[in-house]
Write an enzyme that holds these catalytic residues in place. Structure first.
Site, short mmCIF file in Angstrom:
data_model
loop_
_atom_site.label_atom_id
_atom_site.label_comp_id
_atom_site.label_asym_id
_atom_site.label_seq_id
_atom_site.Cartn_x
_atom_site.Cartn_y
_atom_site.Cartn_z
N ASP A 9 -5.90 -3.27 -2.72
CA ASP A 9 -4.93 -3.17 -1.53
C ASP A 9 -3.94 -4.49 -0.74
O ASP A 9 -4.67 -5.53 -0.60
CB ASP A 9 -5.58 -2.50 -0.48
CG ASP A 9 -4.43 -1.84 0.54
OD1 ASP A 9 -3.76 -2.41 1.22
OD2 ASP A 9 -4.59 -0.53 0.57
N SER A 20 1.04 -1.16 0.12
CA SER A 20 0.12 -0.07 -0.26
C SER A 20 0.68 1.26 0.06
O SER A 20 1.85 1.54 -0.91
CB SER A 20 -1.01 0.14 1.05
OG SER A 20 -1.96 0.86 1.22
#
Length: 320
Positions: free
Chosen positions: A208, A89
């Protein structure tokens, strides 16, 4: 370390005596620090093949992950040799910039300047559209923003070995991205599900990486790391503001990430934990606070990091 200490004391004894007797002042010497500093100068002069491969693993955490920049500032100051970078991320975004050779001063400026509207199409009107329809928002601007800062680089063109992780939203699998376009891979790793449309990659739909591996220490090990230093930007979820749909969704994602990282951190040799727990994942306007927290945490951990690296190096390499 004890045998090394004896050897180096012999080497330094003449210097210490000279300093002691060449002045009428009274000096207070920290013998252990002098020795460690001497060895560290040896370490930073070693070639990559003469020392362990060092990996830096940067975890996910949204705005809190700007603390990674502060950690990198201290690593640059102390000349910590980093061979491998792995990120999830926001850790993937910062890691991509660092691995591409972007100067740390520029990375800091990017961190202080970045806002959601520069890297996504997230605005009040688009949030309303998200609620009223099934159309997800886009992170394409994130990819373009990153590409402007690193160029259209592929993984094999980076200064350091780099990998980042994303999650296949259809299967839940962790997908390790380490070839192809870097900006796209980092974007995929940072695509929040339920808000932003997945990034399509080889018939997979990626979101993510924090859903499957928030601090991917295992990936660093697979890439050949001998020493793994992890940076965990944990949230204090009890103090999070969950007054909106977006904040509640993100809170859920990071609860999942915090459960995963407890096991992942067991693989790390050293863990740096900046104090950013009260910063919300979406509060990019608190970048300076996060960067400062990263600096403080890295400086606190630096004696442990140096000592660990020194003790992993063959004595013959240090005394040549």
């Amino acid at each position: 370390m004890q045998s090394r200490t004896k050897k180096i004391l012999t080497v330094l004894s003449a210097l210490i005596c000279l300093l002691l007797f060449s002045s009428s002042r009274v000096f207070a010497f920290d013998e252990d620090k002098i020795i460690k500093d001497y060895f560290w100068q040896k370490v930073i002069k070693l070639s990559g093949k003469d020392r362990p491969k060092i990996a830096l693993v940067l975890g996910g955490g949204g705005a809190r992950g700007l603390a990674h920049i502060g950690v990198l500032k201290v690593f640059e100051e102390e000349k910590v040799p980093v061979d491998i970078v792995v990120g999830t991320s926001v850790g993937a975004l910062v890691g991509a910039l660092y691995s591409a050779g972007v100067p740390i001063q520029k990375i800091e400026r990017i961190g202080e300047d970045v806002q959601w509207d520069k890297i996504t199409n997230l605005k009040n009107i688009t949030l309303l559209r998200l609620i009223l329809s099934e159309e997800l928002l886009s992170t394409k601007k994130m990819e373009q923003y990153l590409a402007r800062n690193i160029g259209n680089k592929r993984f094999d063109e980076l200064d350091k070995t780099f990998a980042c992780v994303a999650t296949d939203i259809n299967t839940g699998e962790m997908i390790v991205l380490k070839e192809g376009d870097v900006a796209f891979a980092a974007r995929a790793s940072a695509t929040i599900p339920g808000v932003f449309a997945p990034a399509e990659f080889r018939h997979r739909y990626l979101v993510d990486g924090g859903l499957s591996s928030n601090i991917p220490t295992d990936v660093a090990k697979l890439l050949g790391a001998d020493i793994i230093i992890a940076v965990a930007v944990n949230a204090d979820i009890s103090k999070s503001n969950i007054s909106t749909v977006l904040r509640t969704l993100i809170q859920s994602i990071y609860i999942q990430g915090s459960i995963l990282e407890k096991e992942e951190l067991k693989t790390a040799d050293i863990v740096i934990k900046p104090h950013v727990g009260e910063v919300s994942v979406i509060d990019l306007n608190r970048s300076e606070q996060c960067i400062d927290a990263g600096v403080a945490a890295a400086r606190k951990s630096m004696p442990e990091i140096k000592n660990y690296i020194i003790n992993k190096i063959d004595e013959k390499k240090l005394f040549n």
